[in-house]
Each structure stands twice: as C-alpha cells, then as structure tokens.
Design a protein around this motif. Sequence first.
Motif, PDB file in Angstrom:
ATOM      1  N   ILE A  80       0.753  -1.467  -0.142  1.00  0.00           N
ATOM      2  CA  ILE A  80       0.020  -0.058   0.058  1.00  0.00           C
ATOM      3  C   ILE A  80       0.921   1.210   0.074  1.00  0.00           C
ATOM      4  CG2 ILE A  80      -0.125  -0.024   2.380  1.00  0.00           C
ATOM      5  CD1 ILE A  80      -3.301   1.143   2.160  1.00  0.00           C
ATOM      6  N   LEU A  81       2.145   1.046   0.739  1.00  0.00           N
ATOM      7  CA  LEU A  81       2.901   2.548   0.457  1.00  0.00           C
ATOM      8  C   LEU A  81       3.371   2.589  -0.889  1.00  0.00           C
ATOM      9  CD1 LEU A  81       5.399   1.666   3.796  1.00  0.00           C
ATOM     10  CD2 LEU A  81       3.669   3.652   3.258  1.00  0.00           C
ATOM     11  N   ALA A  82       3.683   1.545  -1.790  1.00  0.00           N
ATOM     12  CA  ALA A  82       4.154   1.731  -2.892  1.00  0.00           C
ATOM     13  C   ALA A  82       2.901   2.325  -3.920  1.00  0.00           C
ATOM     14  CB  ALA A  82       4.713   0.389  -3.441  1.00  0.00           C
ATOM     15  N   GLY A  83       1.649   1.966  -3.727  1.00  0.00           N
ATOM     16  CA  GLY A  83       0.554   2.204  -4.434  1.00  0.00           C
ATOM     17  C   GLY A  83       0.029   3.668  -3.937  1.00  0.00           C
ATOM     18  N   ALA A  84       0.433   4.241  -2.974  1.00  0.00           N
ATOM     19  CA  ALA A  84      -0.161   5.464  -2.603  1.00  0.00           C
ATOM     20  C   ALA A  84       0.434   6.613  -3.244  1.00  0.00           C
ATOM     21  CB  ALA A  84       0.091   5.872  -1.047  1.00  0.00           C
ATOM     22  N   ASP A  85      -0.315   7.668  -3.087  1.00  0.00           N
ATOM     23  CA  ASP A  85       0.074   8.939  -3.884  1.00  0.00           C
ATOM     24  C   ASP A  85       1.288   9.674  -3.332  1.00  0.00           C
ATOM     25  OD1 ASP A  85      -1.942   9.773  -6.282  1.00  0.00           O
ATOM     26  OD2 ASP A  85      -3.201   9.064  -4.692  1.00  0.00           O
ATOM     27  N   VAL A  86       1.410   9.457  -2.008  1.00  0.00           N
ATOM     28  CA  VAL A  86       2.420   9.836  -0.775  1.00  0.00           C
ATOM     29  C   VAL A  86       2.569   8.782   0.011  1.00  0.00           C
ATOM     30  CG1 VAL A  86       3.373  11.559   0.281  1.00  0.00           C
ATOM     31  CG2 VAL A  86       2.038  12.398  -1.367  1.00  0.00           C
ATOM     32  N   ALA A  87       3.798   8.415   0.347  1.00  0.00           N
ATOM     33  CA  ALA A  87       3.896   7.215   1.460  1.00  0.00           C
ATOM     34  C   ALA A  87       4.784   7.717   2.575  1.00  0.00           C
ATOM     35  CB  ALA A  87       4.387   5.811   1.014  1.00  0.00           C
ATOM     36  N   PHE A  88       4.181   7.602   3.703  1.00  0.00           N
ATOM     37  CA  PHE A  88       5.014   8.146   4.646  1.00  0.00           C
ATOM     38  C   PHE A  88       5.460   6.911   5.755  1.00  0.00           C
ATOM     39  CE2 PHE A  88       2.409  11.751   4.197  1.00  0.00           C
ATOM     40  CZ  PHE A  88       3.243  12.749   4.809  1.00  0.00           C
ATOM     41  N   ALA A  89       6.830   6.962   5.999  1.00  0.00           N
ATOM     42  CA  ALA A  89       7.397   5.847   6.778  1.00  0.00           C
ATOM     43  C   ALA A  89       7.677   6.213   8.163  1.00  0.00           C
ATOM     44  CB  ALA A  89       8.623   5.108   5.839  1.00  0.00           C
ATOM     45  N   MET A  90       7.265   5.604   9.185  1.00  0.00           N
ATOM     46  CA  MET A  90       7.510   6.019  10.456  1.00  0.00           C
ATOM     47  C   MET A  90       9.002   5.902  10.740  1.00  0.00           C
ATOM     48  SD  MET A  90       4.677   7.137  11.437  1.00  0.00           S
ATOM     49  CE  MET A  90       5.224   7.400  13.390  1.00  0.00           C
ATOM     50  N   ASN A  91       9.264   6.803  11.828  1.00  0.00           N
ATOM     51  CA  ASN A  91      10.781   6.311  12.635  1.00  0.00           C
ATOM     52  C   ASN A  91      10.849   4.993  12.799  1.00  0.00           C
ATOM     53  OD1 ASN A  91      13.090   7.271  13.924  1.00  0.00           O
ATOM     54  ND2 ASN A  91      12.179   6.928  15.685  1.00  0.00           N
ATOM     55  N   GLY A  92      12.023   4.297  12.608  1.00  0.00           N
ATOM     56  CA  GLY A  92      12.366   3.064  13.030  1.00  0.00           C
ATOM     57  C   GLY A  92      11.694   2.067  12.068  1.00  0.00           C
ATOM     58  N   THR A  93      11.265   2.491  10.778  1.00  0.00           N
ATOM     59  CA  THR A  93      10.540   1.550   9.781  1.00  0.00           C
ATOM     60  C   THR A  93      11.500   0.328   9.480  1.00  0.00           C
ATOM     61  OG1 THR A  93       9.201   1.331   7.905  1.00  0.00           O
ATOM     62  CG2 THR A  93      11.025   2.812   7.873  1.00  0.00           C
ATOM     63  N   THR A  94      10.876  -0.525   8.778  1.00  0.00           N
ATOM     64  CA  THR A  94      11.899  -1.433   8.189  1.00  0.00           C
ATOM     65  C   THR A  94      12.700  -0.922   6.936  1.00  0.00           C
ATOM     66  OG1 THR A  94       9.927  -2.467   6.679  1.00  0.00           O
ATOM     67  CG2 THR A  94      10.171  -3.347   8.918  1.00  0.00           C
ATOM     68  N   ASP A  95      13.470  -1.718   6.329  1.00  0.00           N
ATOM     69  CA  ASP A  95      14.360  -1.056   5.446  1.00  0.00           C
ATOM     70  C   ASP A  95      13.450  -1.423   4.306  1.00  0.00           C
ATOM     71  OD1 ASP A  95      16.516  -0.530   7.057  1.00  0.00           O
ATOM     72  OD2 ASP A  95      17.571  -2.462   6.393  1.00  0.00           O
ATOM     73  N   LEU A  96      12.607  -2.229   4.046  1.00  0.00           N
ATOM     74  CA  LEU A  96      11.869  -2.441   2.758  1.00  0.00           C
ATOM     75  C   LEU A  96      10.758  -1.295   2.676  1.00  0.00           C
ATOM     76  CD1 LEU A  96      11.345  -4.250   0.260  1.00  0.00           C
ATOM     77  CD2 LEU A  96       9.949  -5.592   1.745  1.00  0.00           C
ATOM     78  N   ALA A  97      10.238  -1.014   3.893  1.00  0.00           N
ATOM     79  CA  ALA A  97       9.349   0.049   3.845  1.00  0.00           C
ATOM     80  C   ALA A  97       9.926   1.412   3.424  1.00  0.00           C
ATOM     81  CB  ALA A  97       8.387   0.150   5.356  1.00  0.00           C
ATOM     82  N   ARG A  98      11.188   1.514   4.180  1.00  0.00           N
ATOM     83  CA  ARG A  98      11.764   2.840   3.791  1.00  0.00           C
ATOM     84  C   ARG A  98      12.123   3.052   2.229  1.00  0.00           C
ATOM     85  NH1 ARG A  98      15.849   1.983   6.915  1.00  0.00           N
ATOM     86  NH2 ARG A  98      14.961   3.045   8.681  1.00  0.00           N
ATOM     87  N   THR A  99      12.318   2.078   1.558  1.00  0.00           N
ATOM     88  CA  THR A  99      12.766   2.160   0.009  1.00  0.00           C
ATOM     89  C   THR A  99      11.525   2.683  -0.578  1.00  0.00           C
ATOM     90  OG1 THR A  99      12.372  -0.186  -0.338  1.00  0.00           O
ATOM     91  CG2 THR A  99      14.468   0.483   0.318  1.00  0.00           C
ATOM     92  N   ARG A 100      10.417   2.323  -0.240  1.00  0.00           N
ATOM     93  CA  ARG A 100       8.738   2.756  -0.783  1.00  0.00           C
ATOM     94  C   ARG A 100       8.394   3.908  -0.383  1.00  0.00           C
ATOM     95  NH1 ARG A 100      10.887  -1.214  -2.798  1.00  0.00           N
ATOM     96  NH2 ARG A 100      10.012  -2.899  -3.794  1.00  0.00           N
ATOM     97  N   ALA A 101       8.841   4.642   0.497  1.00  0.00           N
ATOM     98  CA  ALA A 101       8.567   5.770   1.080  1.00  0.00           C
ATOM     99  C   ALA A 101       8.811   6.976   0.378  1.00  0.00           C
ATOM    100  CB  ALA A 101       8.733   6.062   2.759  1.00  0.00           C
ATOM    101  N   ASP A 102       7.987   7.985   0.386  1.00  0.00           N
ATOM    102  CA  ASP A 102       8.433   9.255  -0.122  1.00  0.00           C
ATOM    103  C   ASP A 102       8.747  10.260   0.752  1.00  0.00           C
ATOM    104  OD1 ASP A 102       7.464   8.607  -2.769  1.00  0.00           O
ATOM    105  OD2 ASP A 102       5.510   8.670  -1.762  1.00  0.00           O
TER     106      ASP A 102
END
Length: 817
Positions: A709-731
């Motif tokens: 869902i992060l990859a599909g969103a218009d803007v993706a927020f990743a929280m502090n301490g997020t996983t590396d995979l989530a961080r690569t998909r975040a804007d």
Amino acid sequence: MADSAETLVEDARTCYHCGEPVPEHAPWSLEIGECRYRLCCPGCEAVAHAIVDGGLASYYRFRTALPERPRQRHDIHAEQWSLFDDPGLQSRFVQGDDSSAHTTLAVDGITCAACAWLIEHRLNALEGVIGSAVDLTHHRLRLEWEPHRIALSRLLAELAAIGYPSRPFEPDEAQQRLQRESHRQMRRLIVAALGMMQALMFSLPFYLAGDAGLDADFDRLFHWLALALTTPVVLYAAQPFFQQAWRDLRARSLGMDVPVSLAIGSAYLASAWAVVSGQGEVYFDSVSMFTFFLLFGRHLEARARRRGGAAGNALAELLPVSATRLDDDGESRLLPASELRAGDRVLVKPGHVVPADGVIESGASSLDESTMTGETQPVARCVGDAVTGGSQNIESPLTLRITHAGRDTRVAGILDLTDRAFASRPRIALKSARLAHHFVLQVLLIAAVVALAWWFIAPDRAFWVTLSVLVVTCPCALALATPTALTAAHGRLHRRGALLTRADALEALDGIDRVIFDKTGTLTTGEMRLIDTRTLEDDDPRYLCAIAAALESHSEHPIARAFHPYRQPDVVADDVTRQAGAGLEGRIAGTRWRLGRPDFAASPAPAPPDDGHWLLLAENDRPRAWFALEDRLRDDADTTLATLRLAGIEVELLSGDAEPRVRALAEQLGIDDWQAAMSPEDKLARLRHHQARGERVAMVGDGVNDVPILAGADVAFAMNGTTDLARTRADVILLTPRLQRVADAIGIARATQRVIRQNLGWALFYNLLALPLAACGLVPPWLAAIGMSLSSLVVVGNALRLARPGSFRHLITPVSS
C-alpha cells in the motif's frame, strides 16, 4: 608500486602517478601531506589533484598497478578521467551493480539554477544515463547510469568539457570548497560595491549640472576616473556572468547569463569608447550598479540555499573523524572512524560524538539526537539500547558494539535518500525552468526588435534603450522563484524531523484528500509488551515463550521486539516464512510451529480468552499457548488527526488486527472509517477504491505488511524506525517518533506551493509591466538595474519565509480558506 607517501621524492625521475619518465625541469607536482611528488605532464597533474581533492589520496598507498599515462599532454578531458573506471577506486564512492550504478559528485563552477539546468540537460541526453540532478544547496550532483553502456570517465569528461569539473563527494573537502567559493563571491561583491559607489560619485556631478554641463577638463577627468573604477568591476566582479554565458554558448543553450553578459559587456565597451573618442554617452554607474545588484541577489540566493540546506550539511559532517576502539584486552586506541567495522567495541566519552551505529554494552547516559530527528530534548539510553552514529553523548561514558559503520550507518542512509530526492525535479520546477529559458530567447528577440525600431526613431538612443530592455527583463526572478522555495521547504521539513526522498512529494502533498493510517507502530508506539501467557496444556511457559521468540527473531515487525527478552540460544527456528498480516511459520527441532492470528496458527481456530490482543502458538495445528500483548497509543495521535480533519482531509484506519481492538482504537480517536483484519491485498484494494473515485491518498505505515500500500499510495510516509523495505517505498521518512510531523509535512507543502505560485506570479507581472516601459524608453539603464534586482530580492525574501521558525504558524488551513 608507487613510492611510500612518507618519502620525499622531489628528485624522482619517474612520475608518481603513472610511472613514466619525468622531463628535466618539469613544473608539475602533487602535494600529499608534507610531501611533494613530481609528475610528468599536466594530464597526470589534473588527475592526481582530482583524486587527492576528492578525499581519495589513500589510492596511492594501496594501488597494485600503475595507470596508463595520458597520450597527449594537452588532452585533459577524456583520458585523464579513465582512472575513475578502476573497480577498486569506484568501490569507495559508487553504489550499485553492472546494470545500474549511482554516485554523488562534488561539482565546481556552479553559480545559479542555470548551471544546474545545463549540467542535467547535457548529461541526461547521453545514452546510458538513467538520470542526473544537481543539488544547488551543496553543489552536489546525483548521477545514475548504466555502466555496461557508458563509463564514468566519459561522464566526468563531459562535465569537464562544459566547464564543470567534478570529483567524488567528500563532506570535509566539499565544505572547504563551498567556503572558498563563498569567500570569492564576497570579494567580488565588495569590489562591485566599491566600484559602484565611486562610479556614482563621479557621475553625480553630470546629473546635477543639468543642461549647462561641466567644464571640459572636469568632464574628461571624471569620465577617465569612472572608467578606471569600473574596469575591475567588469573584469573581476562580473567574471562569473561571462564564464557562465560562455559555457551556455558552448553547450548551444541560452541561459539567463547570456543577456546579462551582453548588457554588461556592451555597456562597458560603449562607455569606454565614448571616453576614448570623446563622443557618445557614458553609463559606467549603470554598469557597476547592474553588476552589484546581480551579485547581491545571487549572494542572498546562495545564503538562502545554504541556510535551507544546513541540516543536510550538518548530517554530512555529523560523524567524527576519529574514534576510540577497545581491543580484546581492554586497551584503547585512537584511529580514524572510517576504519571501524561491524563488531568493533568503541568507547564514547561524555561530550564526544558516536562514531557509528551500535548497541550499548555497558554504561547509561543521555544522547542528543537533534540533528537527525529534530527533537531538542536528549533521550536516555542504557545497556541493550541501539544508538545512532552522529548522536552526541552528554553525561556518562558508554561502551558500544558497532553494528553498522561507514556507508552502512543510518546517517549515510539518510544522506543517500536526500540525494535521491534531488534525482528528479518536481513538475512545477521543470515548468518554471523551461519558462525561464524560453523567456531568454524571447528577450533577445524583443531586444533586437527594439534596437531596430529605435534606430529609425532616435539612433542616438537606440543602444541605451536596448540595454535597458536587456537589463530590466533579465529572468533572474523567474529562475529563482521555484528552486529557492523548494530549498527552504526541504530545510524546514528536515529541521521538523521529516525527510523527503522524492522531489515530487511536496507537490503531491499539496493535493492530498485522504490519509490512511496503519495501527501497530503508527497510531500506536509499536513498543509491544508481553503481559500474559496462557498455556493450553501442561507445558513450561518459559519454553513456549522461547519457541515464539525463535520464530519472531526472523521478523522486523514491532511484535518481534516483545519476545526478544525470552530468546534461548538452544532454541533455534529454521525455514521460517512470513504470511503478511497473519503470522510466522517455521521448524524447531523438526516440528512445524505457527505463531499469529488464530485462523492462521490452527485449524479449526479457537476463540481467544477475551478481547485483548492475543497471538496463538500452535504445533502442527494443535494450539499450545496464548500470548497477550499490549501497545500504547502515541501521545500526539489525537491532535494529529484533529489537525488533518481541520484541513478538510479525510482520515481512515486500516489494520490487520482483530476487530475488537481496531474498533476500540477507532472509537478512542474518533475515526469513522476503519477496517479490521485486513490483509495487505485488502489494504491495497481499499486504496485503489479511493483513487478510482478521484481522491489523492497518503499512506502512513511502518512494517513489511505495509509495503504494497505504501508503493501504491500517492504519497507514502514511513514512520521512524521503519523496516528497510518500507523505507525504500516511502516518499517521506519521519526521523522522529512524533506523528504530528505528518500534518506538518502537508502544511509545509501547502505553504510551499502557495509561495511558488506567488513568486511566479510576481516575476511574470514584473516582466510584463517593465518590458513595455523599457521598450518605450521610459526606463534608464540605472533604474532598470535597480528594478531587476528588487524583483529578484522580492522572490528570494518571499521564499525565505518558509525557512523561518514561526512563519506560517498555522501551516494547515481548511481547504476552503
């Protein structure tokens, strides 16, 4: 093999760089430390200095073979850069593989946004270049290319050919280079200011004398003095304008320095000819005034960029140059921080900076992490806690075990993500850049038409009216309108604890209609605690906790941290797989175990003991134990949601947790739109549903299950301490645990777009108003210089409001306002 760097080789007969014989009385040399080494030609000298200035002097100590010598001494473009194709050297500053590689280069000669456009336009046209983007704040170039199609040496040669020699980016060297450039800029500004004041002093008597004029001797004396004072202004202070104009013409492009150089050069030459010949008008005061105001505007722009990018500079210089490593016997040794490796033990004394990421093995203290997170209050850390390189130890000595060093540290990752944000330009920035460059061509055409018209109307005024048109319509304000605002916004966001990783994120945030939140680790802190264990058979609870801990050791989900204290070295899980949103499965001592939702762990699924947060542990579909977990709501969750609602933004909660827990949290926060027991596929389908209705959706998440869902969103927020995979998909990556930064980012994005629209509107209004007045001969050159400069200052000053604390206090406002 090269001579040792500890030996003075002034009388060496072979080139220190390539090993070829050095001609007698050859003037070329290289200094490393206190030693000077002889070189055979200017090509070797250029390459050697590029290596050392780029912070890679250690290449000469560790190389195993000599590079090829440039075939011709005058060829310092293509062949001198071939050394940078060496795989060993590239491993120090290039990331990627044979299919795609990227690096960050420090670029010399950048003066304004036109330089960035020229560099990107030239490189992006090369086959094999994936993308390039200039960071005007730090004079850095983010470059991505396909090594099997184009060599790095070709790219460096291309940059040198258009007047922008580059080298691998090193923070210390880059900072010194920027300081030197700032000092040169200040010296030019001082020369222009002194020349302008003195030229005005000698021009003032002519204006005051009126039609009567001055005595012929005074007339000639004052004109010669004005010429003498204006000459250094043109030849020294205005030098960057002529250099950039020459680069533009060589690259067959029209930047804003082309009309600027035409105006300064032609006005100076015409005035000088009038002094020598005794015929014609003299406008030395206008020349020096135009030069001063242009330099002053660019000086303010540079200050704005440096201030807006101060957080990025601070990050680049955050890690210390040295560290105290502890040997196995406990002895301490001071060594360069770049030599630290994972597994090393280091001592961090009070007042010192943590040299790399690690875990505290002994000691307890408070650490200042403000540069990375924006949080001003120190945080307490004790044994077992992770610490981030760049944090400052405040109270007591700490012993750390290094987990990530060098390029693997969090600081390095943040810098890489920051560079990635500049790897593309926002659409509005591209549009304004194209508008500015098209405007230059139109200005030159209009100036030609005006010159022709005035040649028939009043030939004696044709030149000076045309000069006024060139000066008053200089598109400096138009070119500054967008990049200055974007730079200020980036700096403001970073200081607030939000890092943009995509250039278009600011523009996308301005139009967000809905924000979707995950639950665990997003609206809640994600600091799960195991509060109850209920066995279903006559089992040892500690053993079942160890089973669960062995499975969770393969997960990055916040739940995994709750079981970390219960791990036992003799209980190891193999072949562990994760079903997103459901649980974990693995083998322990040959037996299949599952941990997660009841319907995943066992079939048929038993009912949990009560409405708490329960996980089921099952052995071969046989339930063995229930684990109750507890999470805490983030302190600012309710205020963040209230702020978003005030701005007219819809709020929704999508969670994979059971319905009772999700319902309770939604009621506590007043969220009407919520869904429970959602798989990643269900979340993505829900997101697509909203987008199909025309809504622009932002997603805030933290775990692996949020990646789709992060990859599909218009803007993706990743929280502090997020996983590396989530961080690569975040804007947008939140560097602080405060959820309020989501609302801050949207508010700053709205303010930024508002400022950009104001700047572009003002720049266009000014040019549309000033152009006809200048073309009609109503604006003298000196007034044109003041008008152009004031226009640029208005744009820069308006953009700087974004960087000032306290400005735009109510950043998020209802959409109807």
